[in-house]
Design an enzyme around this catalytic site. Structure first.
Site, PDB file in Angstrom:
ATOM      1  N   LYS A  24      -7.072  17.336 -36.624  1.00 26.90           N
ATOM      2  CA  LYS A  24      -7.366  16.074 -37.070  1.00 26.90           C
ATOM      3  C   LYS A  24      -8.956  16.033 -37.923  1.00 26.90           C
ATOM      4  CE  LYS A  24      -9.126  11.531 -36.033  1.00 26.90           C
ATOM      5  NZ  LYS A  24     -10.480  11.896 -35.420  1.00 26.90           N
ATOM      6  N   ASN A  25     -10.033  16.561 -37.179  1.00 24.81           N
ATOM      7  CA  ASN A  25     -11.313  16.411 -37.664  1.00 24.81           C
ATOM      8  C   ASN A  25     -11.456  17.467 -38.910  1.00 24.81           C
ATOM      9  OD1 ASN A  25     -11.599  14.183 -36.335  1.00 24.81           O
ATOM     10  ND2 ASN A  25     -12.910  15.133 -34.699  1.00 24.81           N
ATOM     11  N   ARG A  97     -13.323   6.402 -40.189  1.00 24.33           N
ATOM     12  CA  ARG A  97     -14.575   7.090 -40.431  1.00 24.33           C
ATOM     13  C   ARG A  97     -14.924   8.088 -41.502  1.00 24.33           C
ATOM     14  NH1 ARG A  97     -19.468   6.190 -38.557  1.00 24.33           N
ATOM     15  NH2 ARG A  97     -20.832   7.794 -38.082  1.00 24.33           N
ATOM     16  N   CYS A 121     -13.531   4.653 -34.844  1.00 25.69           N
ATOM     17  CA  CYS A 121     -13.649   4.198 -33.420  1.00 25.69           C
ATOM     18  C   CYS A 121     -15.018   3.617 -32.963  1.00 25.69           C
ATOM     19  CB  CYS A 121     -13.790   5.338 -32.374  1.00 25.69           C
ATOM     20  SG  CYS A 121     -11.689   6.161 -32.398  1.00 25.69           S
ATOM     21  N   ARG A 126     -22.967   4.173 -35.080  1.00 28.58           N
ATOM     22  CA  ARG A 126     -22.822   5.330 -35.593  1.00 28.58           C
ATOM     23  C   ARG A 126     -23.582   5.246 -36.854  1.00 28.58           C
ATOM     24  NH1 ARG A 126     -16.809   6.970 -34.719  1.00 28.58           N
ATOM     25  NH2 ARG A 126     -17.380   8.815 -35.255  1.00 28.58           N
ATOM     26  N   ASP A 309     -15.289  14.579 -27.351  1.00 25.26           N
ATOM     27  CA  ASP A 309     -14.012  13.994 -27.625  1.00 25.26           C
ATOM     28  C   ASP A 309     -13.106  14.226 -26.534  1.00 25.26           C
ATOM     29  OD1 ASP A 309     -15.000  13.248 -30.160  1.00 25.26           O
ATOM     30  OD2 ASP A 309     -14.356  14.748 -31.240  1.00 25.26           O
ATOM     31  N   ARG A 401      -3.861   7.521 -34.526  1.00 23.05           N
ATOM     32  CA  ARG A 401      -4.709   8.312 -35.624  1.00 23.05           C
ATOM     33  C   ARG A 401      -4.990   9.623 -35.170  1.00 23.05           C
ATOM     34  NH1 ARG A 401     -10.109   5.928 -35.506  1.00 23.05           N
ATOM     35  NH2 ARG A 401     -10.199   7.687 -36.922  1.00 23.05           N
TER      36      ARG A 401
HETATM   37  C1  EPZ Z   1     -17.501  13.899 -35.654  1.00 20.52           C
HETATM   38  O1  EPZ Z   1     -17.992  12.539 -35.714  1.00 20.52           O
HETATM   39  C2  EPZ Z   1     -15.780  13.549 -35.003  1.00 20.52           C
HETATM   40  N1  EPZ Z   1     -15.300  12.840 -36.262  1.00 20.52           N
HETATM   41  C3  EPZ Z   1     -15.952  12.730 -33.834  1.00 20.52           C
HETATM   42  O2  EPZ Z   1     -14.886  12.708 -33.563  1.00 20.52           O
HETATM   43  C4  EPZ Z   1     -16.750  13.460 -32.987  1.00 20.52           C
HETATM   44  O3  EPZ Z   1     -17.033  12.649 -31.697  1.00 20.52           O
HETATM   45  C5  EPZ Z   1     -18.197  13.807 -33.422  1.00 20.52           C
HETATM   46  O4  EPZ Z   1     -18.257  14.472 -34.501  1.00 20.52           O
HETATM   47  C6  EPZ Z   1     -18.984  14.956 -32.504  1.00 20.52           C
HETATM   48  O5  EPZ Z   1     -18.265  15.976 -32.400  1.00 20.52           O
HETATM   49  C7  EPZ Z   1     -14.710  13.233 -37.249  1.00 20.52           C
HETATM   50  O6  EPZ Z   1     -14.942  14.537 -37.430  1.00 20.52           O
HETATM   51  C8  EPZ Z   1     -14.273  12.520 -38.262  1.00 20.52           C
HETATM   52  P1  EPZ Z   1     -22.124  13.023 -35.505  1.00 20.52           P
HETATM   53  P2  EPZ Z   1     -19.298  12.322 -36.496  1.00 20.52           P
HETATM   54  O7  EPZ Z   1     -22.409  12.921 -37.041  1.00 20.52           O
HETATM   55  O8  EPZ Z   1     -19.406  13.401 -37.713  1.00 20.52           O
HETATM   56  C9  EPZ Z   1     -25.411  10.265 -34.549  1.00 20.52           C
HETATM   57  C10 EPZ Z   1     -12.968  11.603 -32.394  1.00 20.52           C
HETATM   58  O9  EPZ Z   1     -12.628  11.204 -31.352  1.00 20.52           O
HETATM   59  N2  EPZ Z   1     -25.633  10.324 -35.905  1.00 20.52           N
HETATM   60  O10 EPZ Z   1     -21.925  14.750 -35.263  1.00 20.52           O
HETATM   61  O11 EPZ Z   1     -19.521  10.768 -36.798  1.00 20.52           O
HETATM   62  C11 EPZ Z   1     -24.438   9.715 -34.244  1.00 20.52           C
HETATM   63  O12 EPZ Z   1     -24.716   8.242 -33.889  1.00 20.52           O
HETATM   64  C12 EPZ Z   1     -14.164  11.277 -33.283  1.00 20.52           C
HETATM   65  O13 EPZ Z   1     -12.021  12.411 -33.078  1.00 20.52           O
HETATM   66  C13 EPZ Z   1     -27.017   9.802 -36.495  1.00 20.52           C
HETATM   67  O14 EPZ Z   1     -27.571   9.381 -35.851  1.00 20.52           O
HETATM   68  O15 EPZ Z   1     -20.254  12.712 -35.359  1.00 20.52           O
HETATM   69  C14 EPZ Z   1     -23.711  10.212 -32.973  1.00 20.52           C
HETATM   70  O16 EPZ Z   1     -24.336   9.609 -31.755  1.00 20.52           O
HETATM   71  C15 EPZ Z   1     -14.903  10.331 -32.489  1.00 20.52           C
HETATM   72  N3  EPZ Z   1     -27.168   9.616 -37.922  1.00 20.52           N
HETATM   73  C16 EPZ Z   1     -24.089  11.734 -33.023  1.00 20.52           C
HETATM   74  O17 EPZ Z   1     -25.270  11.735 -34.043  1.00 20.52           O
HETATM   75  C17 EPZ Z   1     -26.393  10.085 -38.778  1.00 20.52           C
HETATM   76  O18 EPZ Z   1     -26.585  10.074 -40.076  1.00 20.52           O
HETATM   77  C18 EPZ Z   1     -23.084  12.508 -33.417  1.00 20.52           C
HETATM   78  O19 EPZ Z   1     -22.582  12.266 -34.749  1.00 20.52           O
HETATM   79  C19 EPZ Z   1     -25.230  10.755 -38.186  1.00 20.52           C
HETATM   80  C20 EPZ Z   1     -24.729  10.889 -36.635  1.00 20.52           C
END
Ligand code: EPZ
Length: 422
Positions: A24-25, A97, A121, A126, A309, A401
């Site tokens: 998915k991701n 997202r 979610c 985020r 995840d 989803r």
């Molecule tokens: C991706 O989300 C995945 N989603 C998430 O999967 C997964 O949990 C996550 O990566 C971590 O592996 C998709 O790929 C669509 P991040 P993403 O940016 O890209 C902070 C699932 O269940 N952050 O690595 O949003 C953020 O708040 C989903 O399939 C900032 O502060 O994850 C978080 O605490 C849920 N500023 C951390 O970094 C930013 O600009 C990780 O976020 C971006 C992120």
């Protein structure tokens, strides 16, 4: 409004083989990235999840087309030839997202983009500041008003971008935008998740020049034009990990097939520490149940660490293990809502901030619970499979989803699962 419930009668030992679908991701990044091509892109083995439908609708809103092809509709063909730069303000854009990948893609294609804030979610705040800082470094000016982001750039120019945190989304968005910028972009402290490598492979097959995906330094040499291609999506390591945890909880013997086991190293060694009987093969693992499990502590972290995840599915397994397990989610501040639902089923979990303390082993009984988010839903499905009696899970749309054909897959393993509307 009618509410749909997934109902599961627990207590049946599972056996057989489950074939894991594509990631998915990855998929949710590959679809927006495909619009950079000037001819159709075919993504093979598209997973049948709601997020794909939503991204397809967004392609149509932009004047592009998508269709399914192949004997089982397993190919997803995106034709971006007539795509226009139409603002994406309502409808599907707000429902997941990953719609924010259209920020990078439309900026690269048209140098201008207007988009509503993405949904997805709730797992605590985020923010997307790292994405926006990256676009700014490439030359974009950004305005945000209410829920809308407006970006434009005279020209996009390669830059050196250091990410304060190796964000998956920011790394992907910057890769997409930089692939058509002038000159070279270097992303330092980049995310290393397998989905980043998959995206890099797609973009390179489209004609991009990206090196270093999968390491913490990615170099992107911008190109003028990108073309259509065919691409096979990697298997979903989170769906795989979910079924592995599920098998550890409920299987007699279950083979989880069509996976890349090295993507799951952290999970597999954690399960072995718990005492799970797990056999690793080239592109599958087999889990045998019936062993007493011992509680473990674990912490989520960025790849190759234990994926956040998989945290919620694993928590359910820890409720079935002897002793006390401490779990910390270092990525999100509020990803334990499933624990309150598990407690309704008889678990003994105390949530403190971004940690949970689980006292096991507790027998579980059927109850009415809510899938508060996607992986919470997976955690409850696992609990329901081992609970005594019938569990009713609401908010099923979260589960749909991210988990394709979940009833069919579980029914094939011998579970009793069905849907009802009420
Ligand atoms: C991706 O989300 C995945 N989603 C998430 O999967 C997964 O949990 C996550 O990566 C971590 O592996 C998709 O790929 C669509 P991040 P993403 O940016 O890209 C902070 C699932 O269940 N952050 O690595 O949003 C953020 O708040 C989903 O399939 C900032 O502060 O994850 C978080 O605490 C849920 N500023 C951390 O970094 C930013 O600009 C990780 O976020 C971006 C992120």
């Amino acid at each position: 409004m009618m509410m749909e419930l997934i109902k599961i009668e627990g207590g049946r030992p599972l056996s057989g083989t489950v074939k894991i679908d594509s990631a998915k991701n990855s998929t949710v990044a590959l679809i927006p990235a495909s619009i950079l091509a000037e001819s159709p892109v075919t993504l093979e083995n598209i997973p049948s999840i709601v997020d794909v439908e939503r991204l397809g609708e967004m392609i149509e809103q932009l004047g592009g087309t998508y269709r399914y092809d192949g004997d089982d509709d397993e190919d997803f063909i995106i034709d971006p030839t007539n795509l226009q730069n139409i603002p994406l303000l309502e409808g599907p854009v707000t429902q997941l997202r990953a719609s924010y990948y259209f920020l990078g893609a439309l900026l690269a294609k048209f140098k201008e983009v207007k988009i509503g804030m993405p949904g997805g979610c709730y797992l605590g705040p985020r923010p997307i500041d790292l994405h926006l800082k990256g676009f700014e470094a490439l030359g974009a000016t950004i305005e945000q008003e209410g829920g809308t982001i407006y970006m434009r750039a005279e020209r996009l120019k390669g830059a050196k971008i250091y990410l304060d945190f190796p964000s998956v989304g920011a790394t992907i968005n910057i890769m997409i935008a930089a692939s058509k910028a002038e000159g070279t972009t270097v992303i330092e402290n980049a995310a290393k998740e397998p989905e980043i490598v998959d995206l890099s492979n797609l973009l390179n097959n489209m004609g991009a020049k990206i090196r270093g995906a999968g390491t913490d330094e990615i170099r992107i040499q911008g190109v003028d034009r990108l073309r259509g291609t065919r691409h096979a999506i990697i298997p979903d390591r989170i769906e795989a990990g979910t079924y592995i945890a599920l098998a550890a909880a409920a299987a007699e013997e279950v083979k989880i097939d069509n996976i890349i086991p090295t993507h799951l190293d952290a999970l597999i060694s954690k399960l072995q520490e718990m005492g799970v009987d797990i056999e690793i093969n080239t592109d599958s693992v087999t889990v045998r149940g019936g062993k007493a499990l011992k509680a473990v502590d674990f912490k989520t972290s960025i790849y190759p660490g234990l994926a956040t995840d998989l945290q919620q599915p694993l928590v359910t397994l820890v409720t079935q293990s002897d002793g006390v397990g401490m779990v910390e989610d270092t990525i999100y501040s509020d990803r334990f809502r499933n624990c309150y639902e598990l407690n309704k089923m008889g678990a003994n979990i105390r949530v403190q901030g971004n940690s949970a303390i689980i006292q096991g082993a507790t027998p579980l009984r059927g109850a009415r619970v809510m899938a508060t988010d996607l992986r919470a839903g997976a955690s409850l499905v696992i609990a329901a499979l081992i609970a005594e009696g019938v569990t009713e899970i609401g908010n099923t749309y979260h589960i749909d989803r991210g988990y394709s054909n979940i009833e069919e897959k579980l029914t094939n393993l011998g579970a009793k699962i069905w849907r009802e509307k009420e």
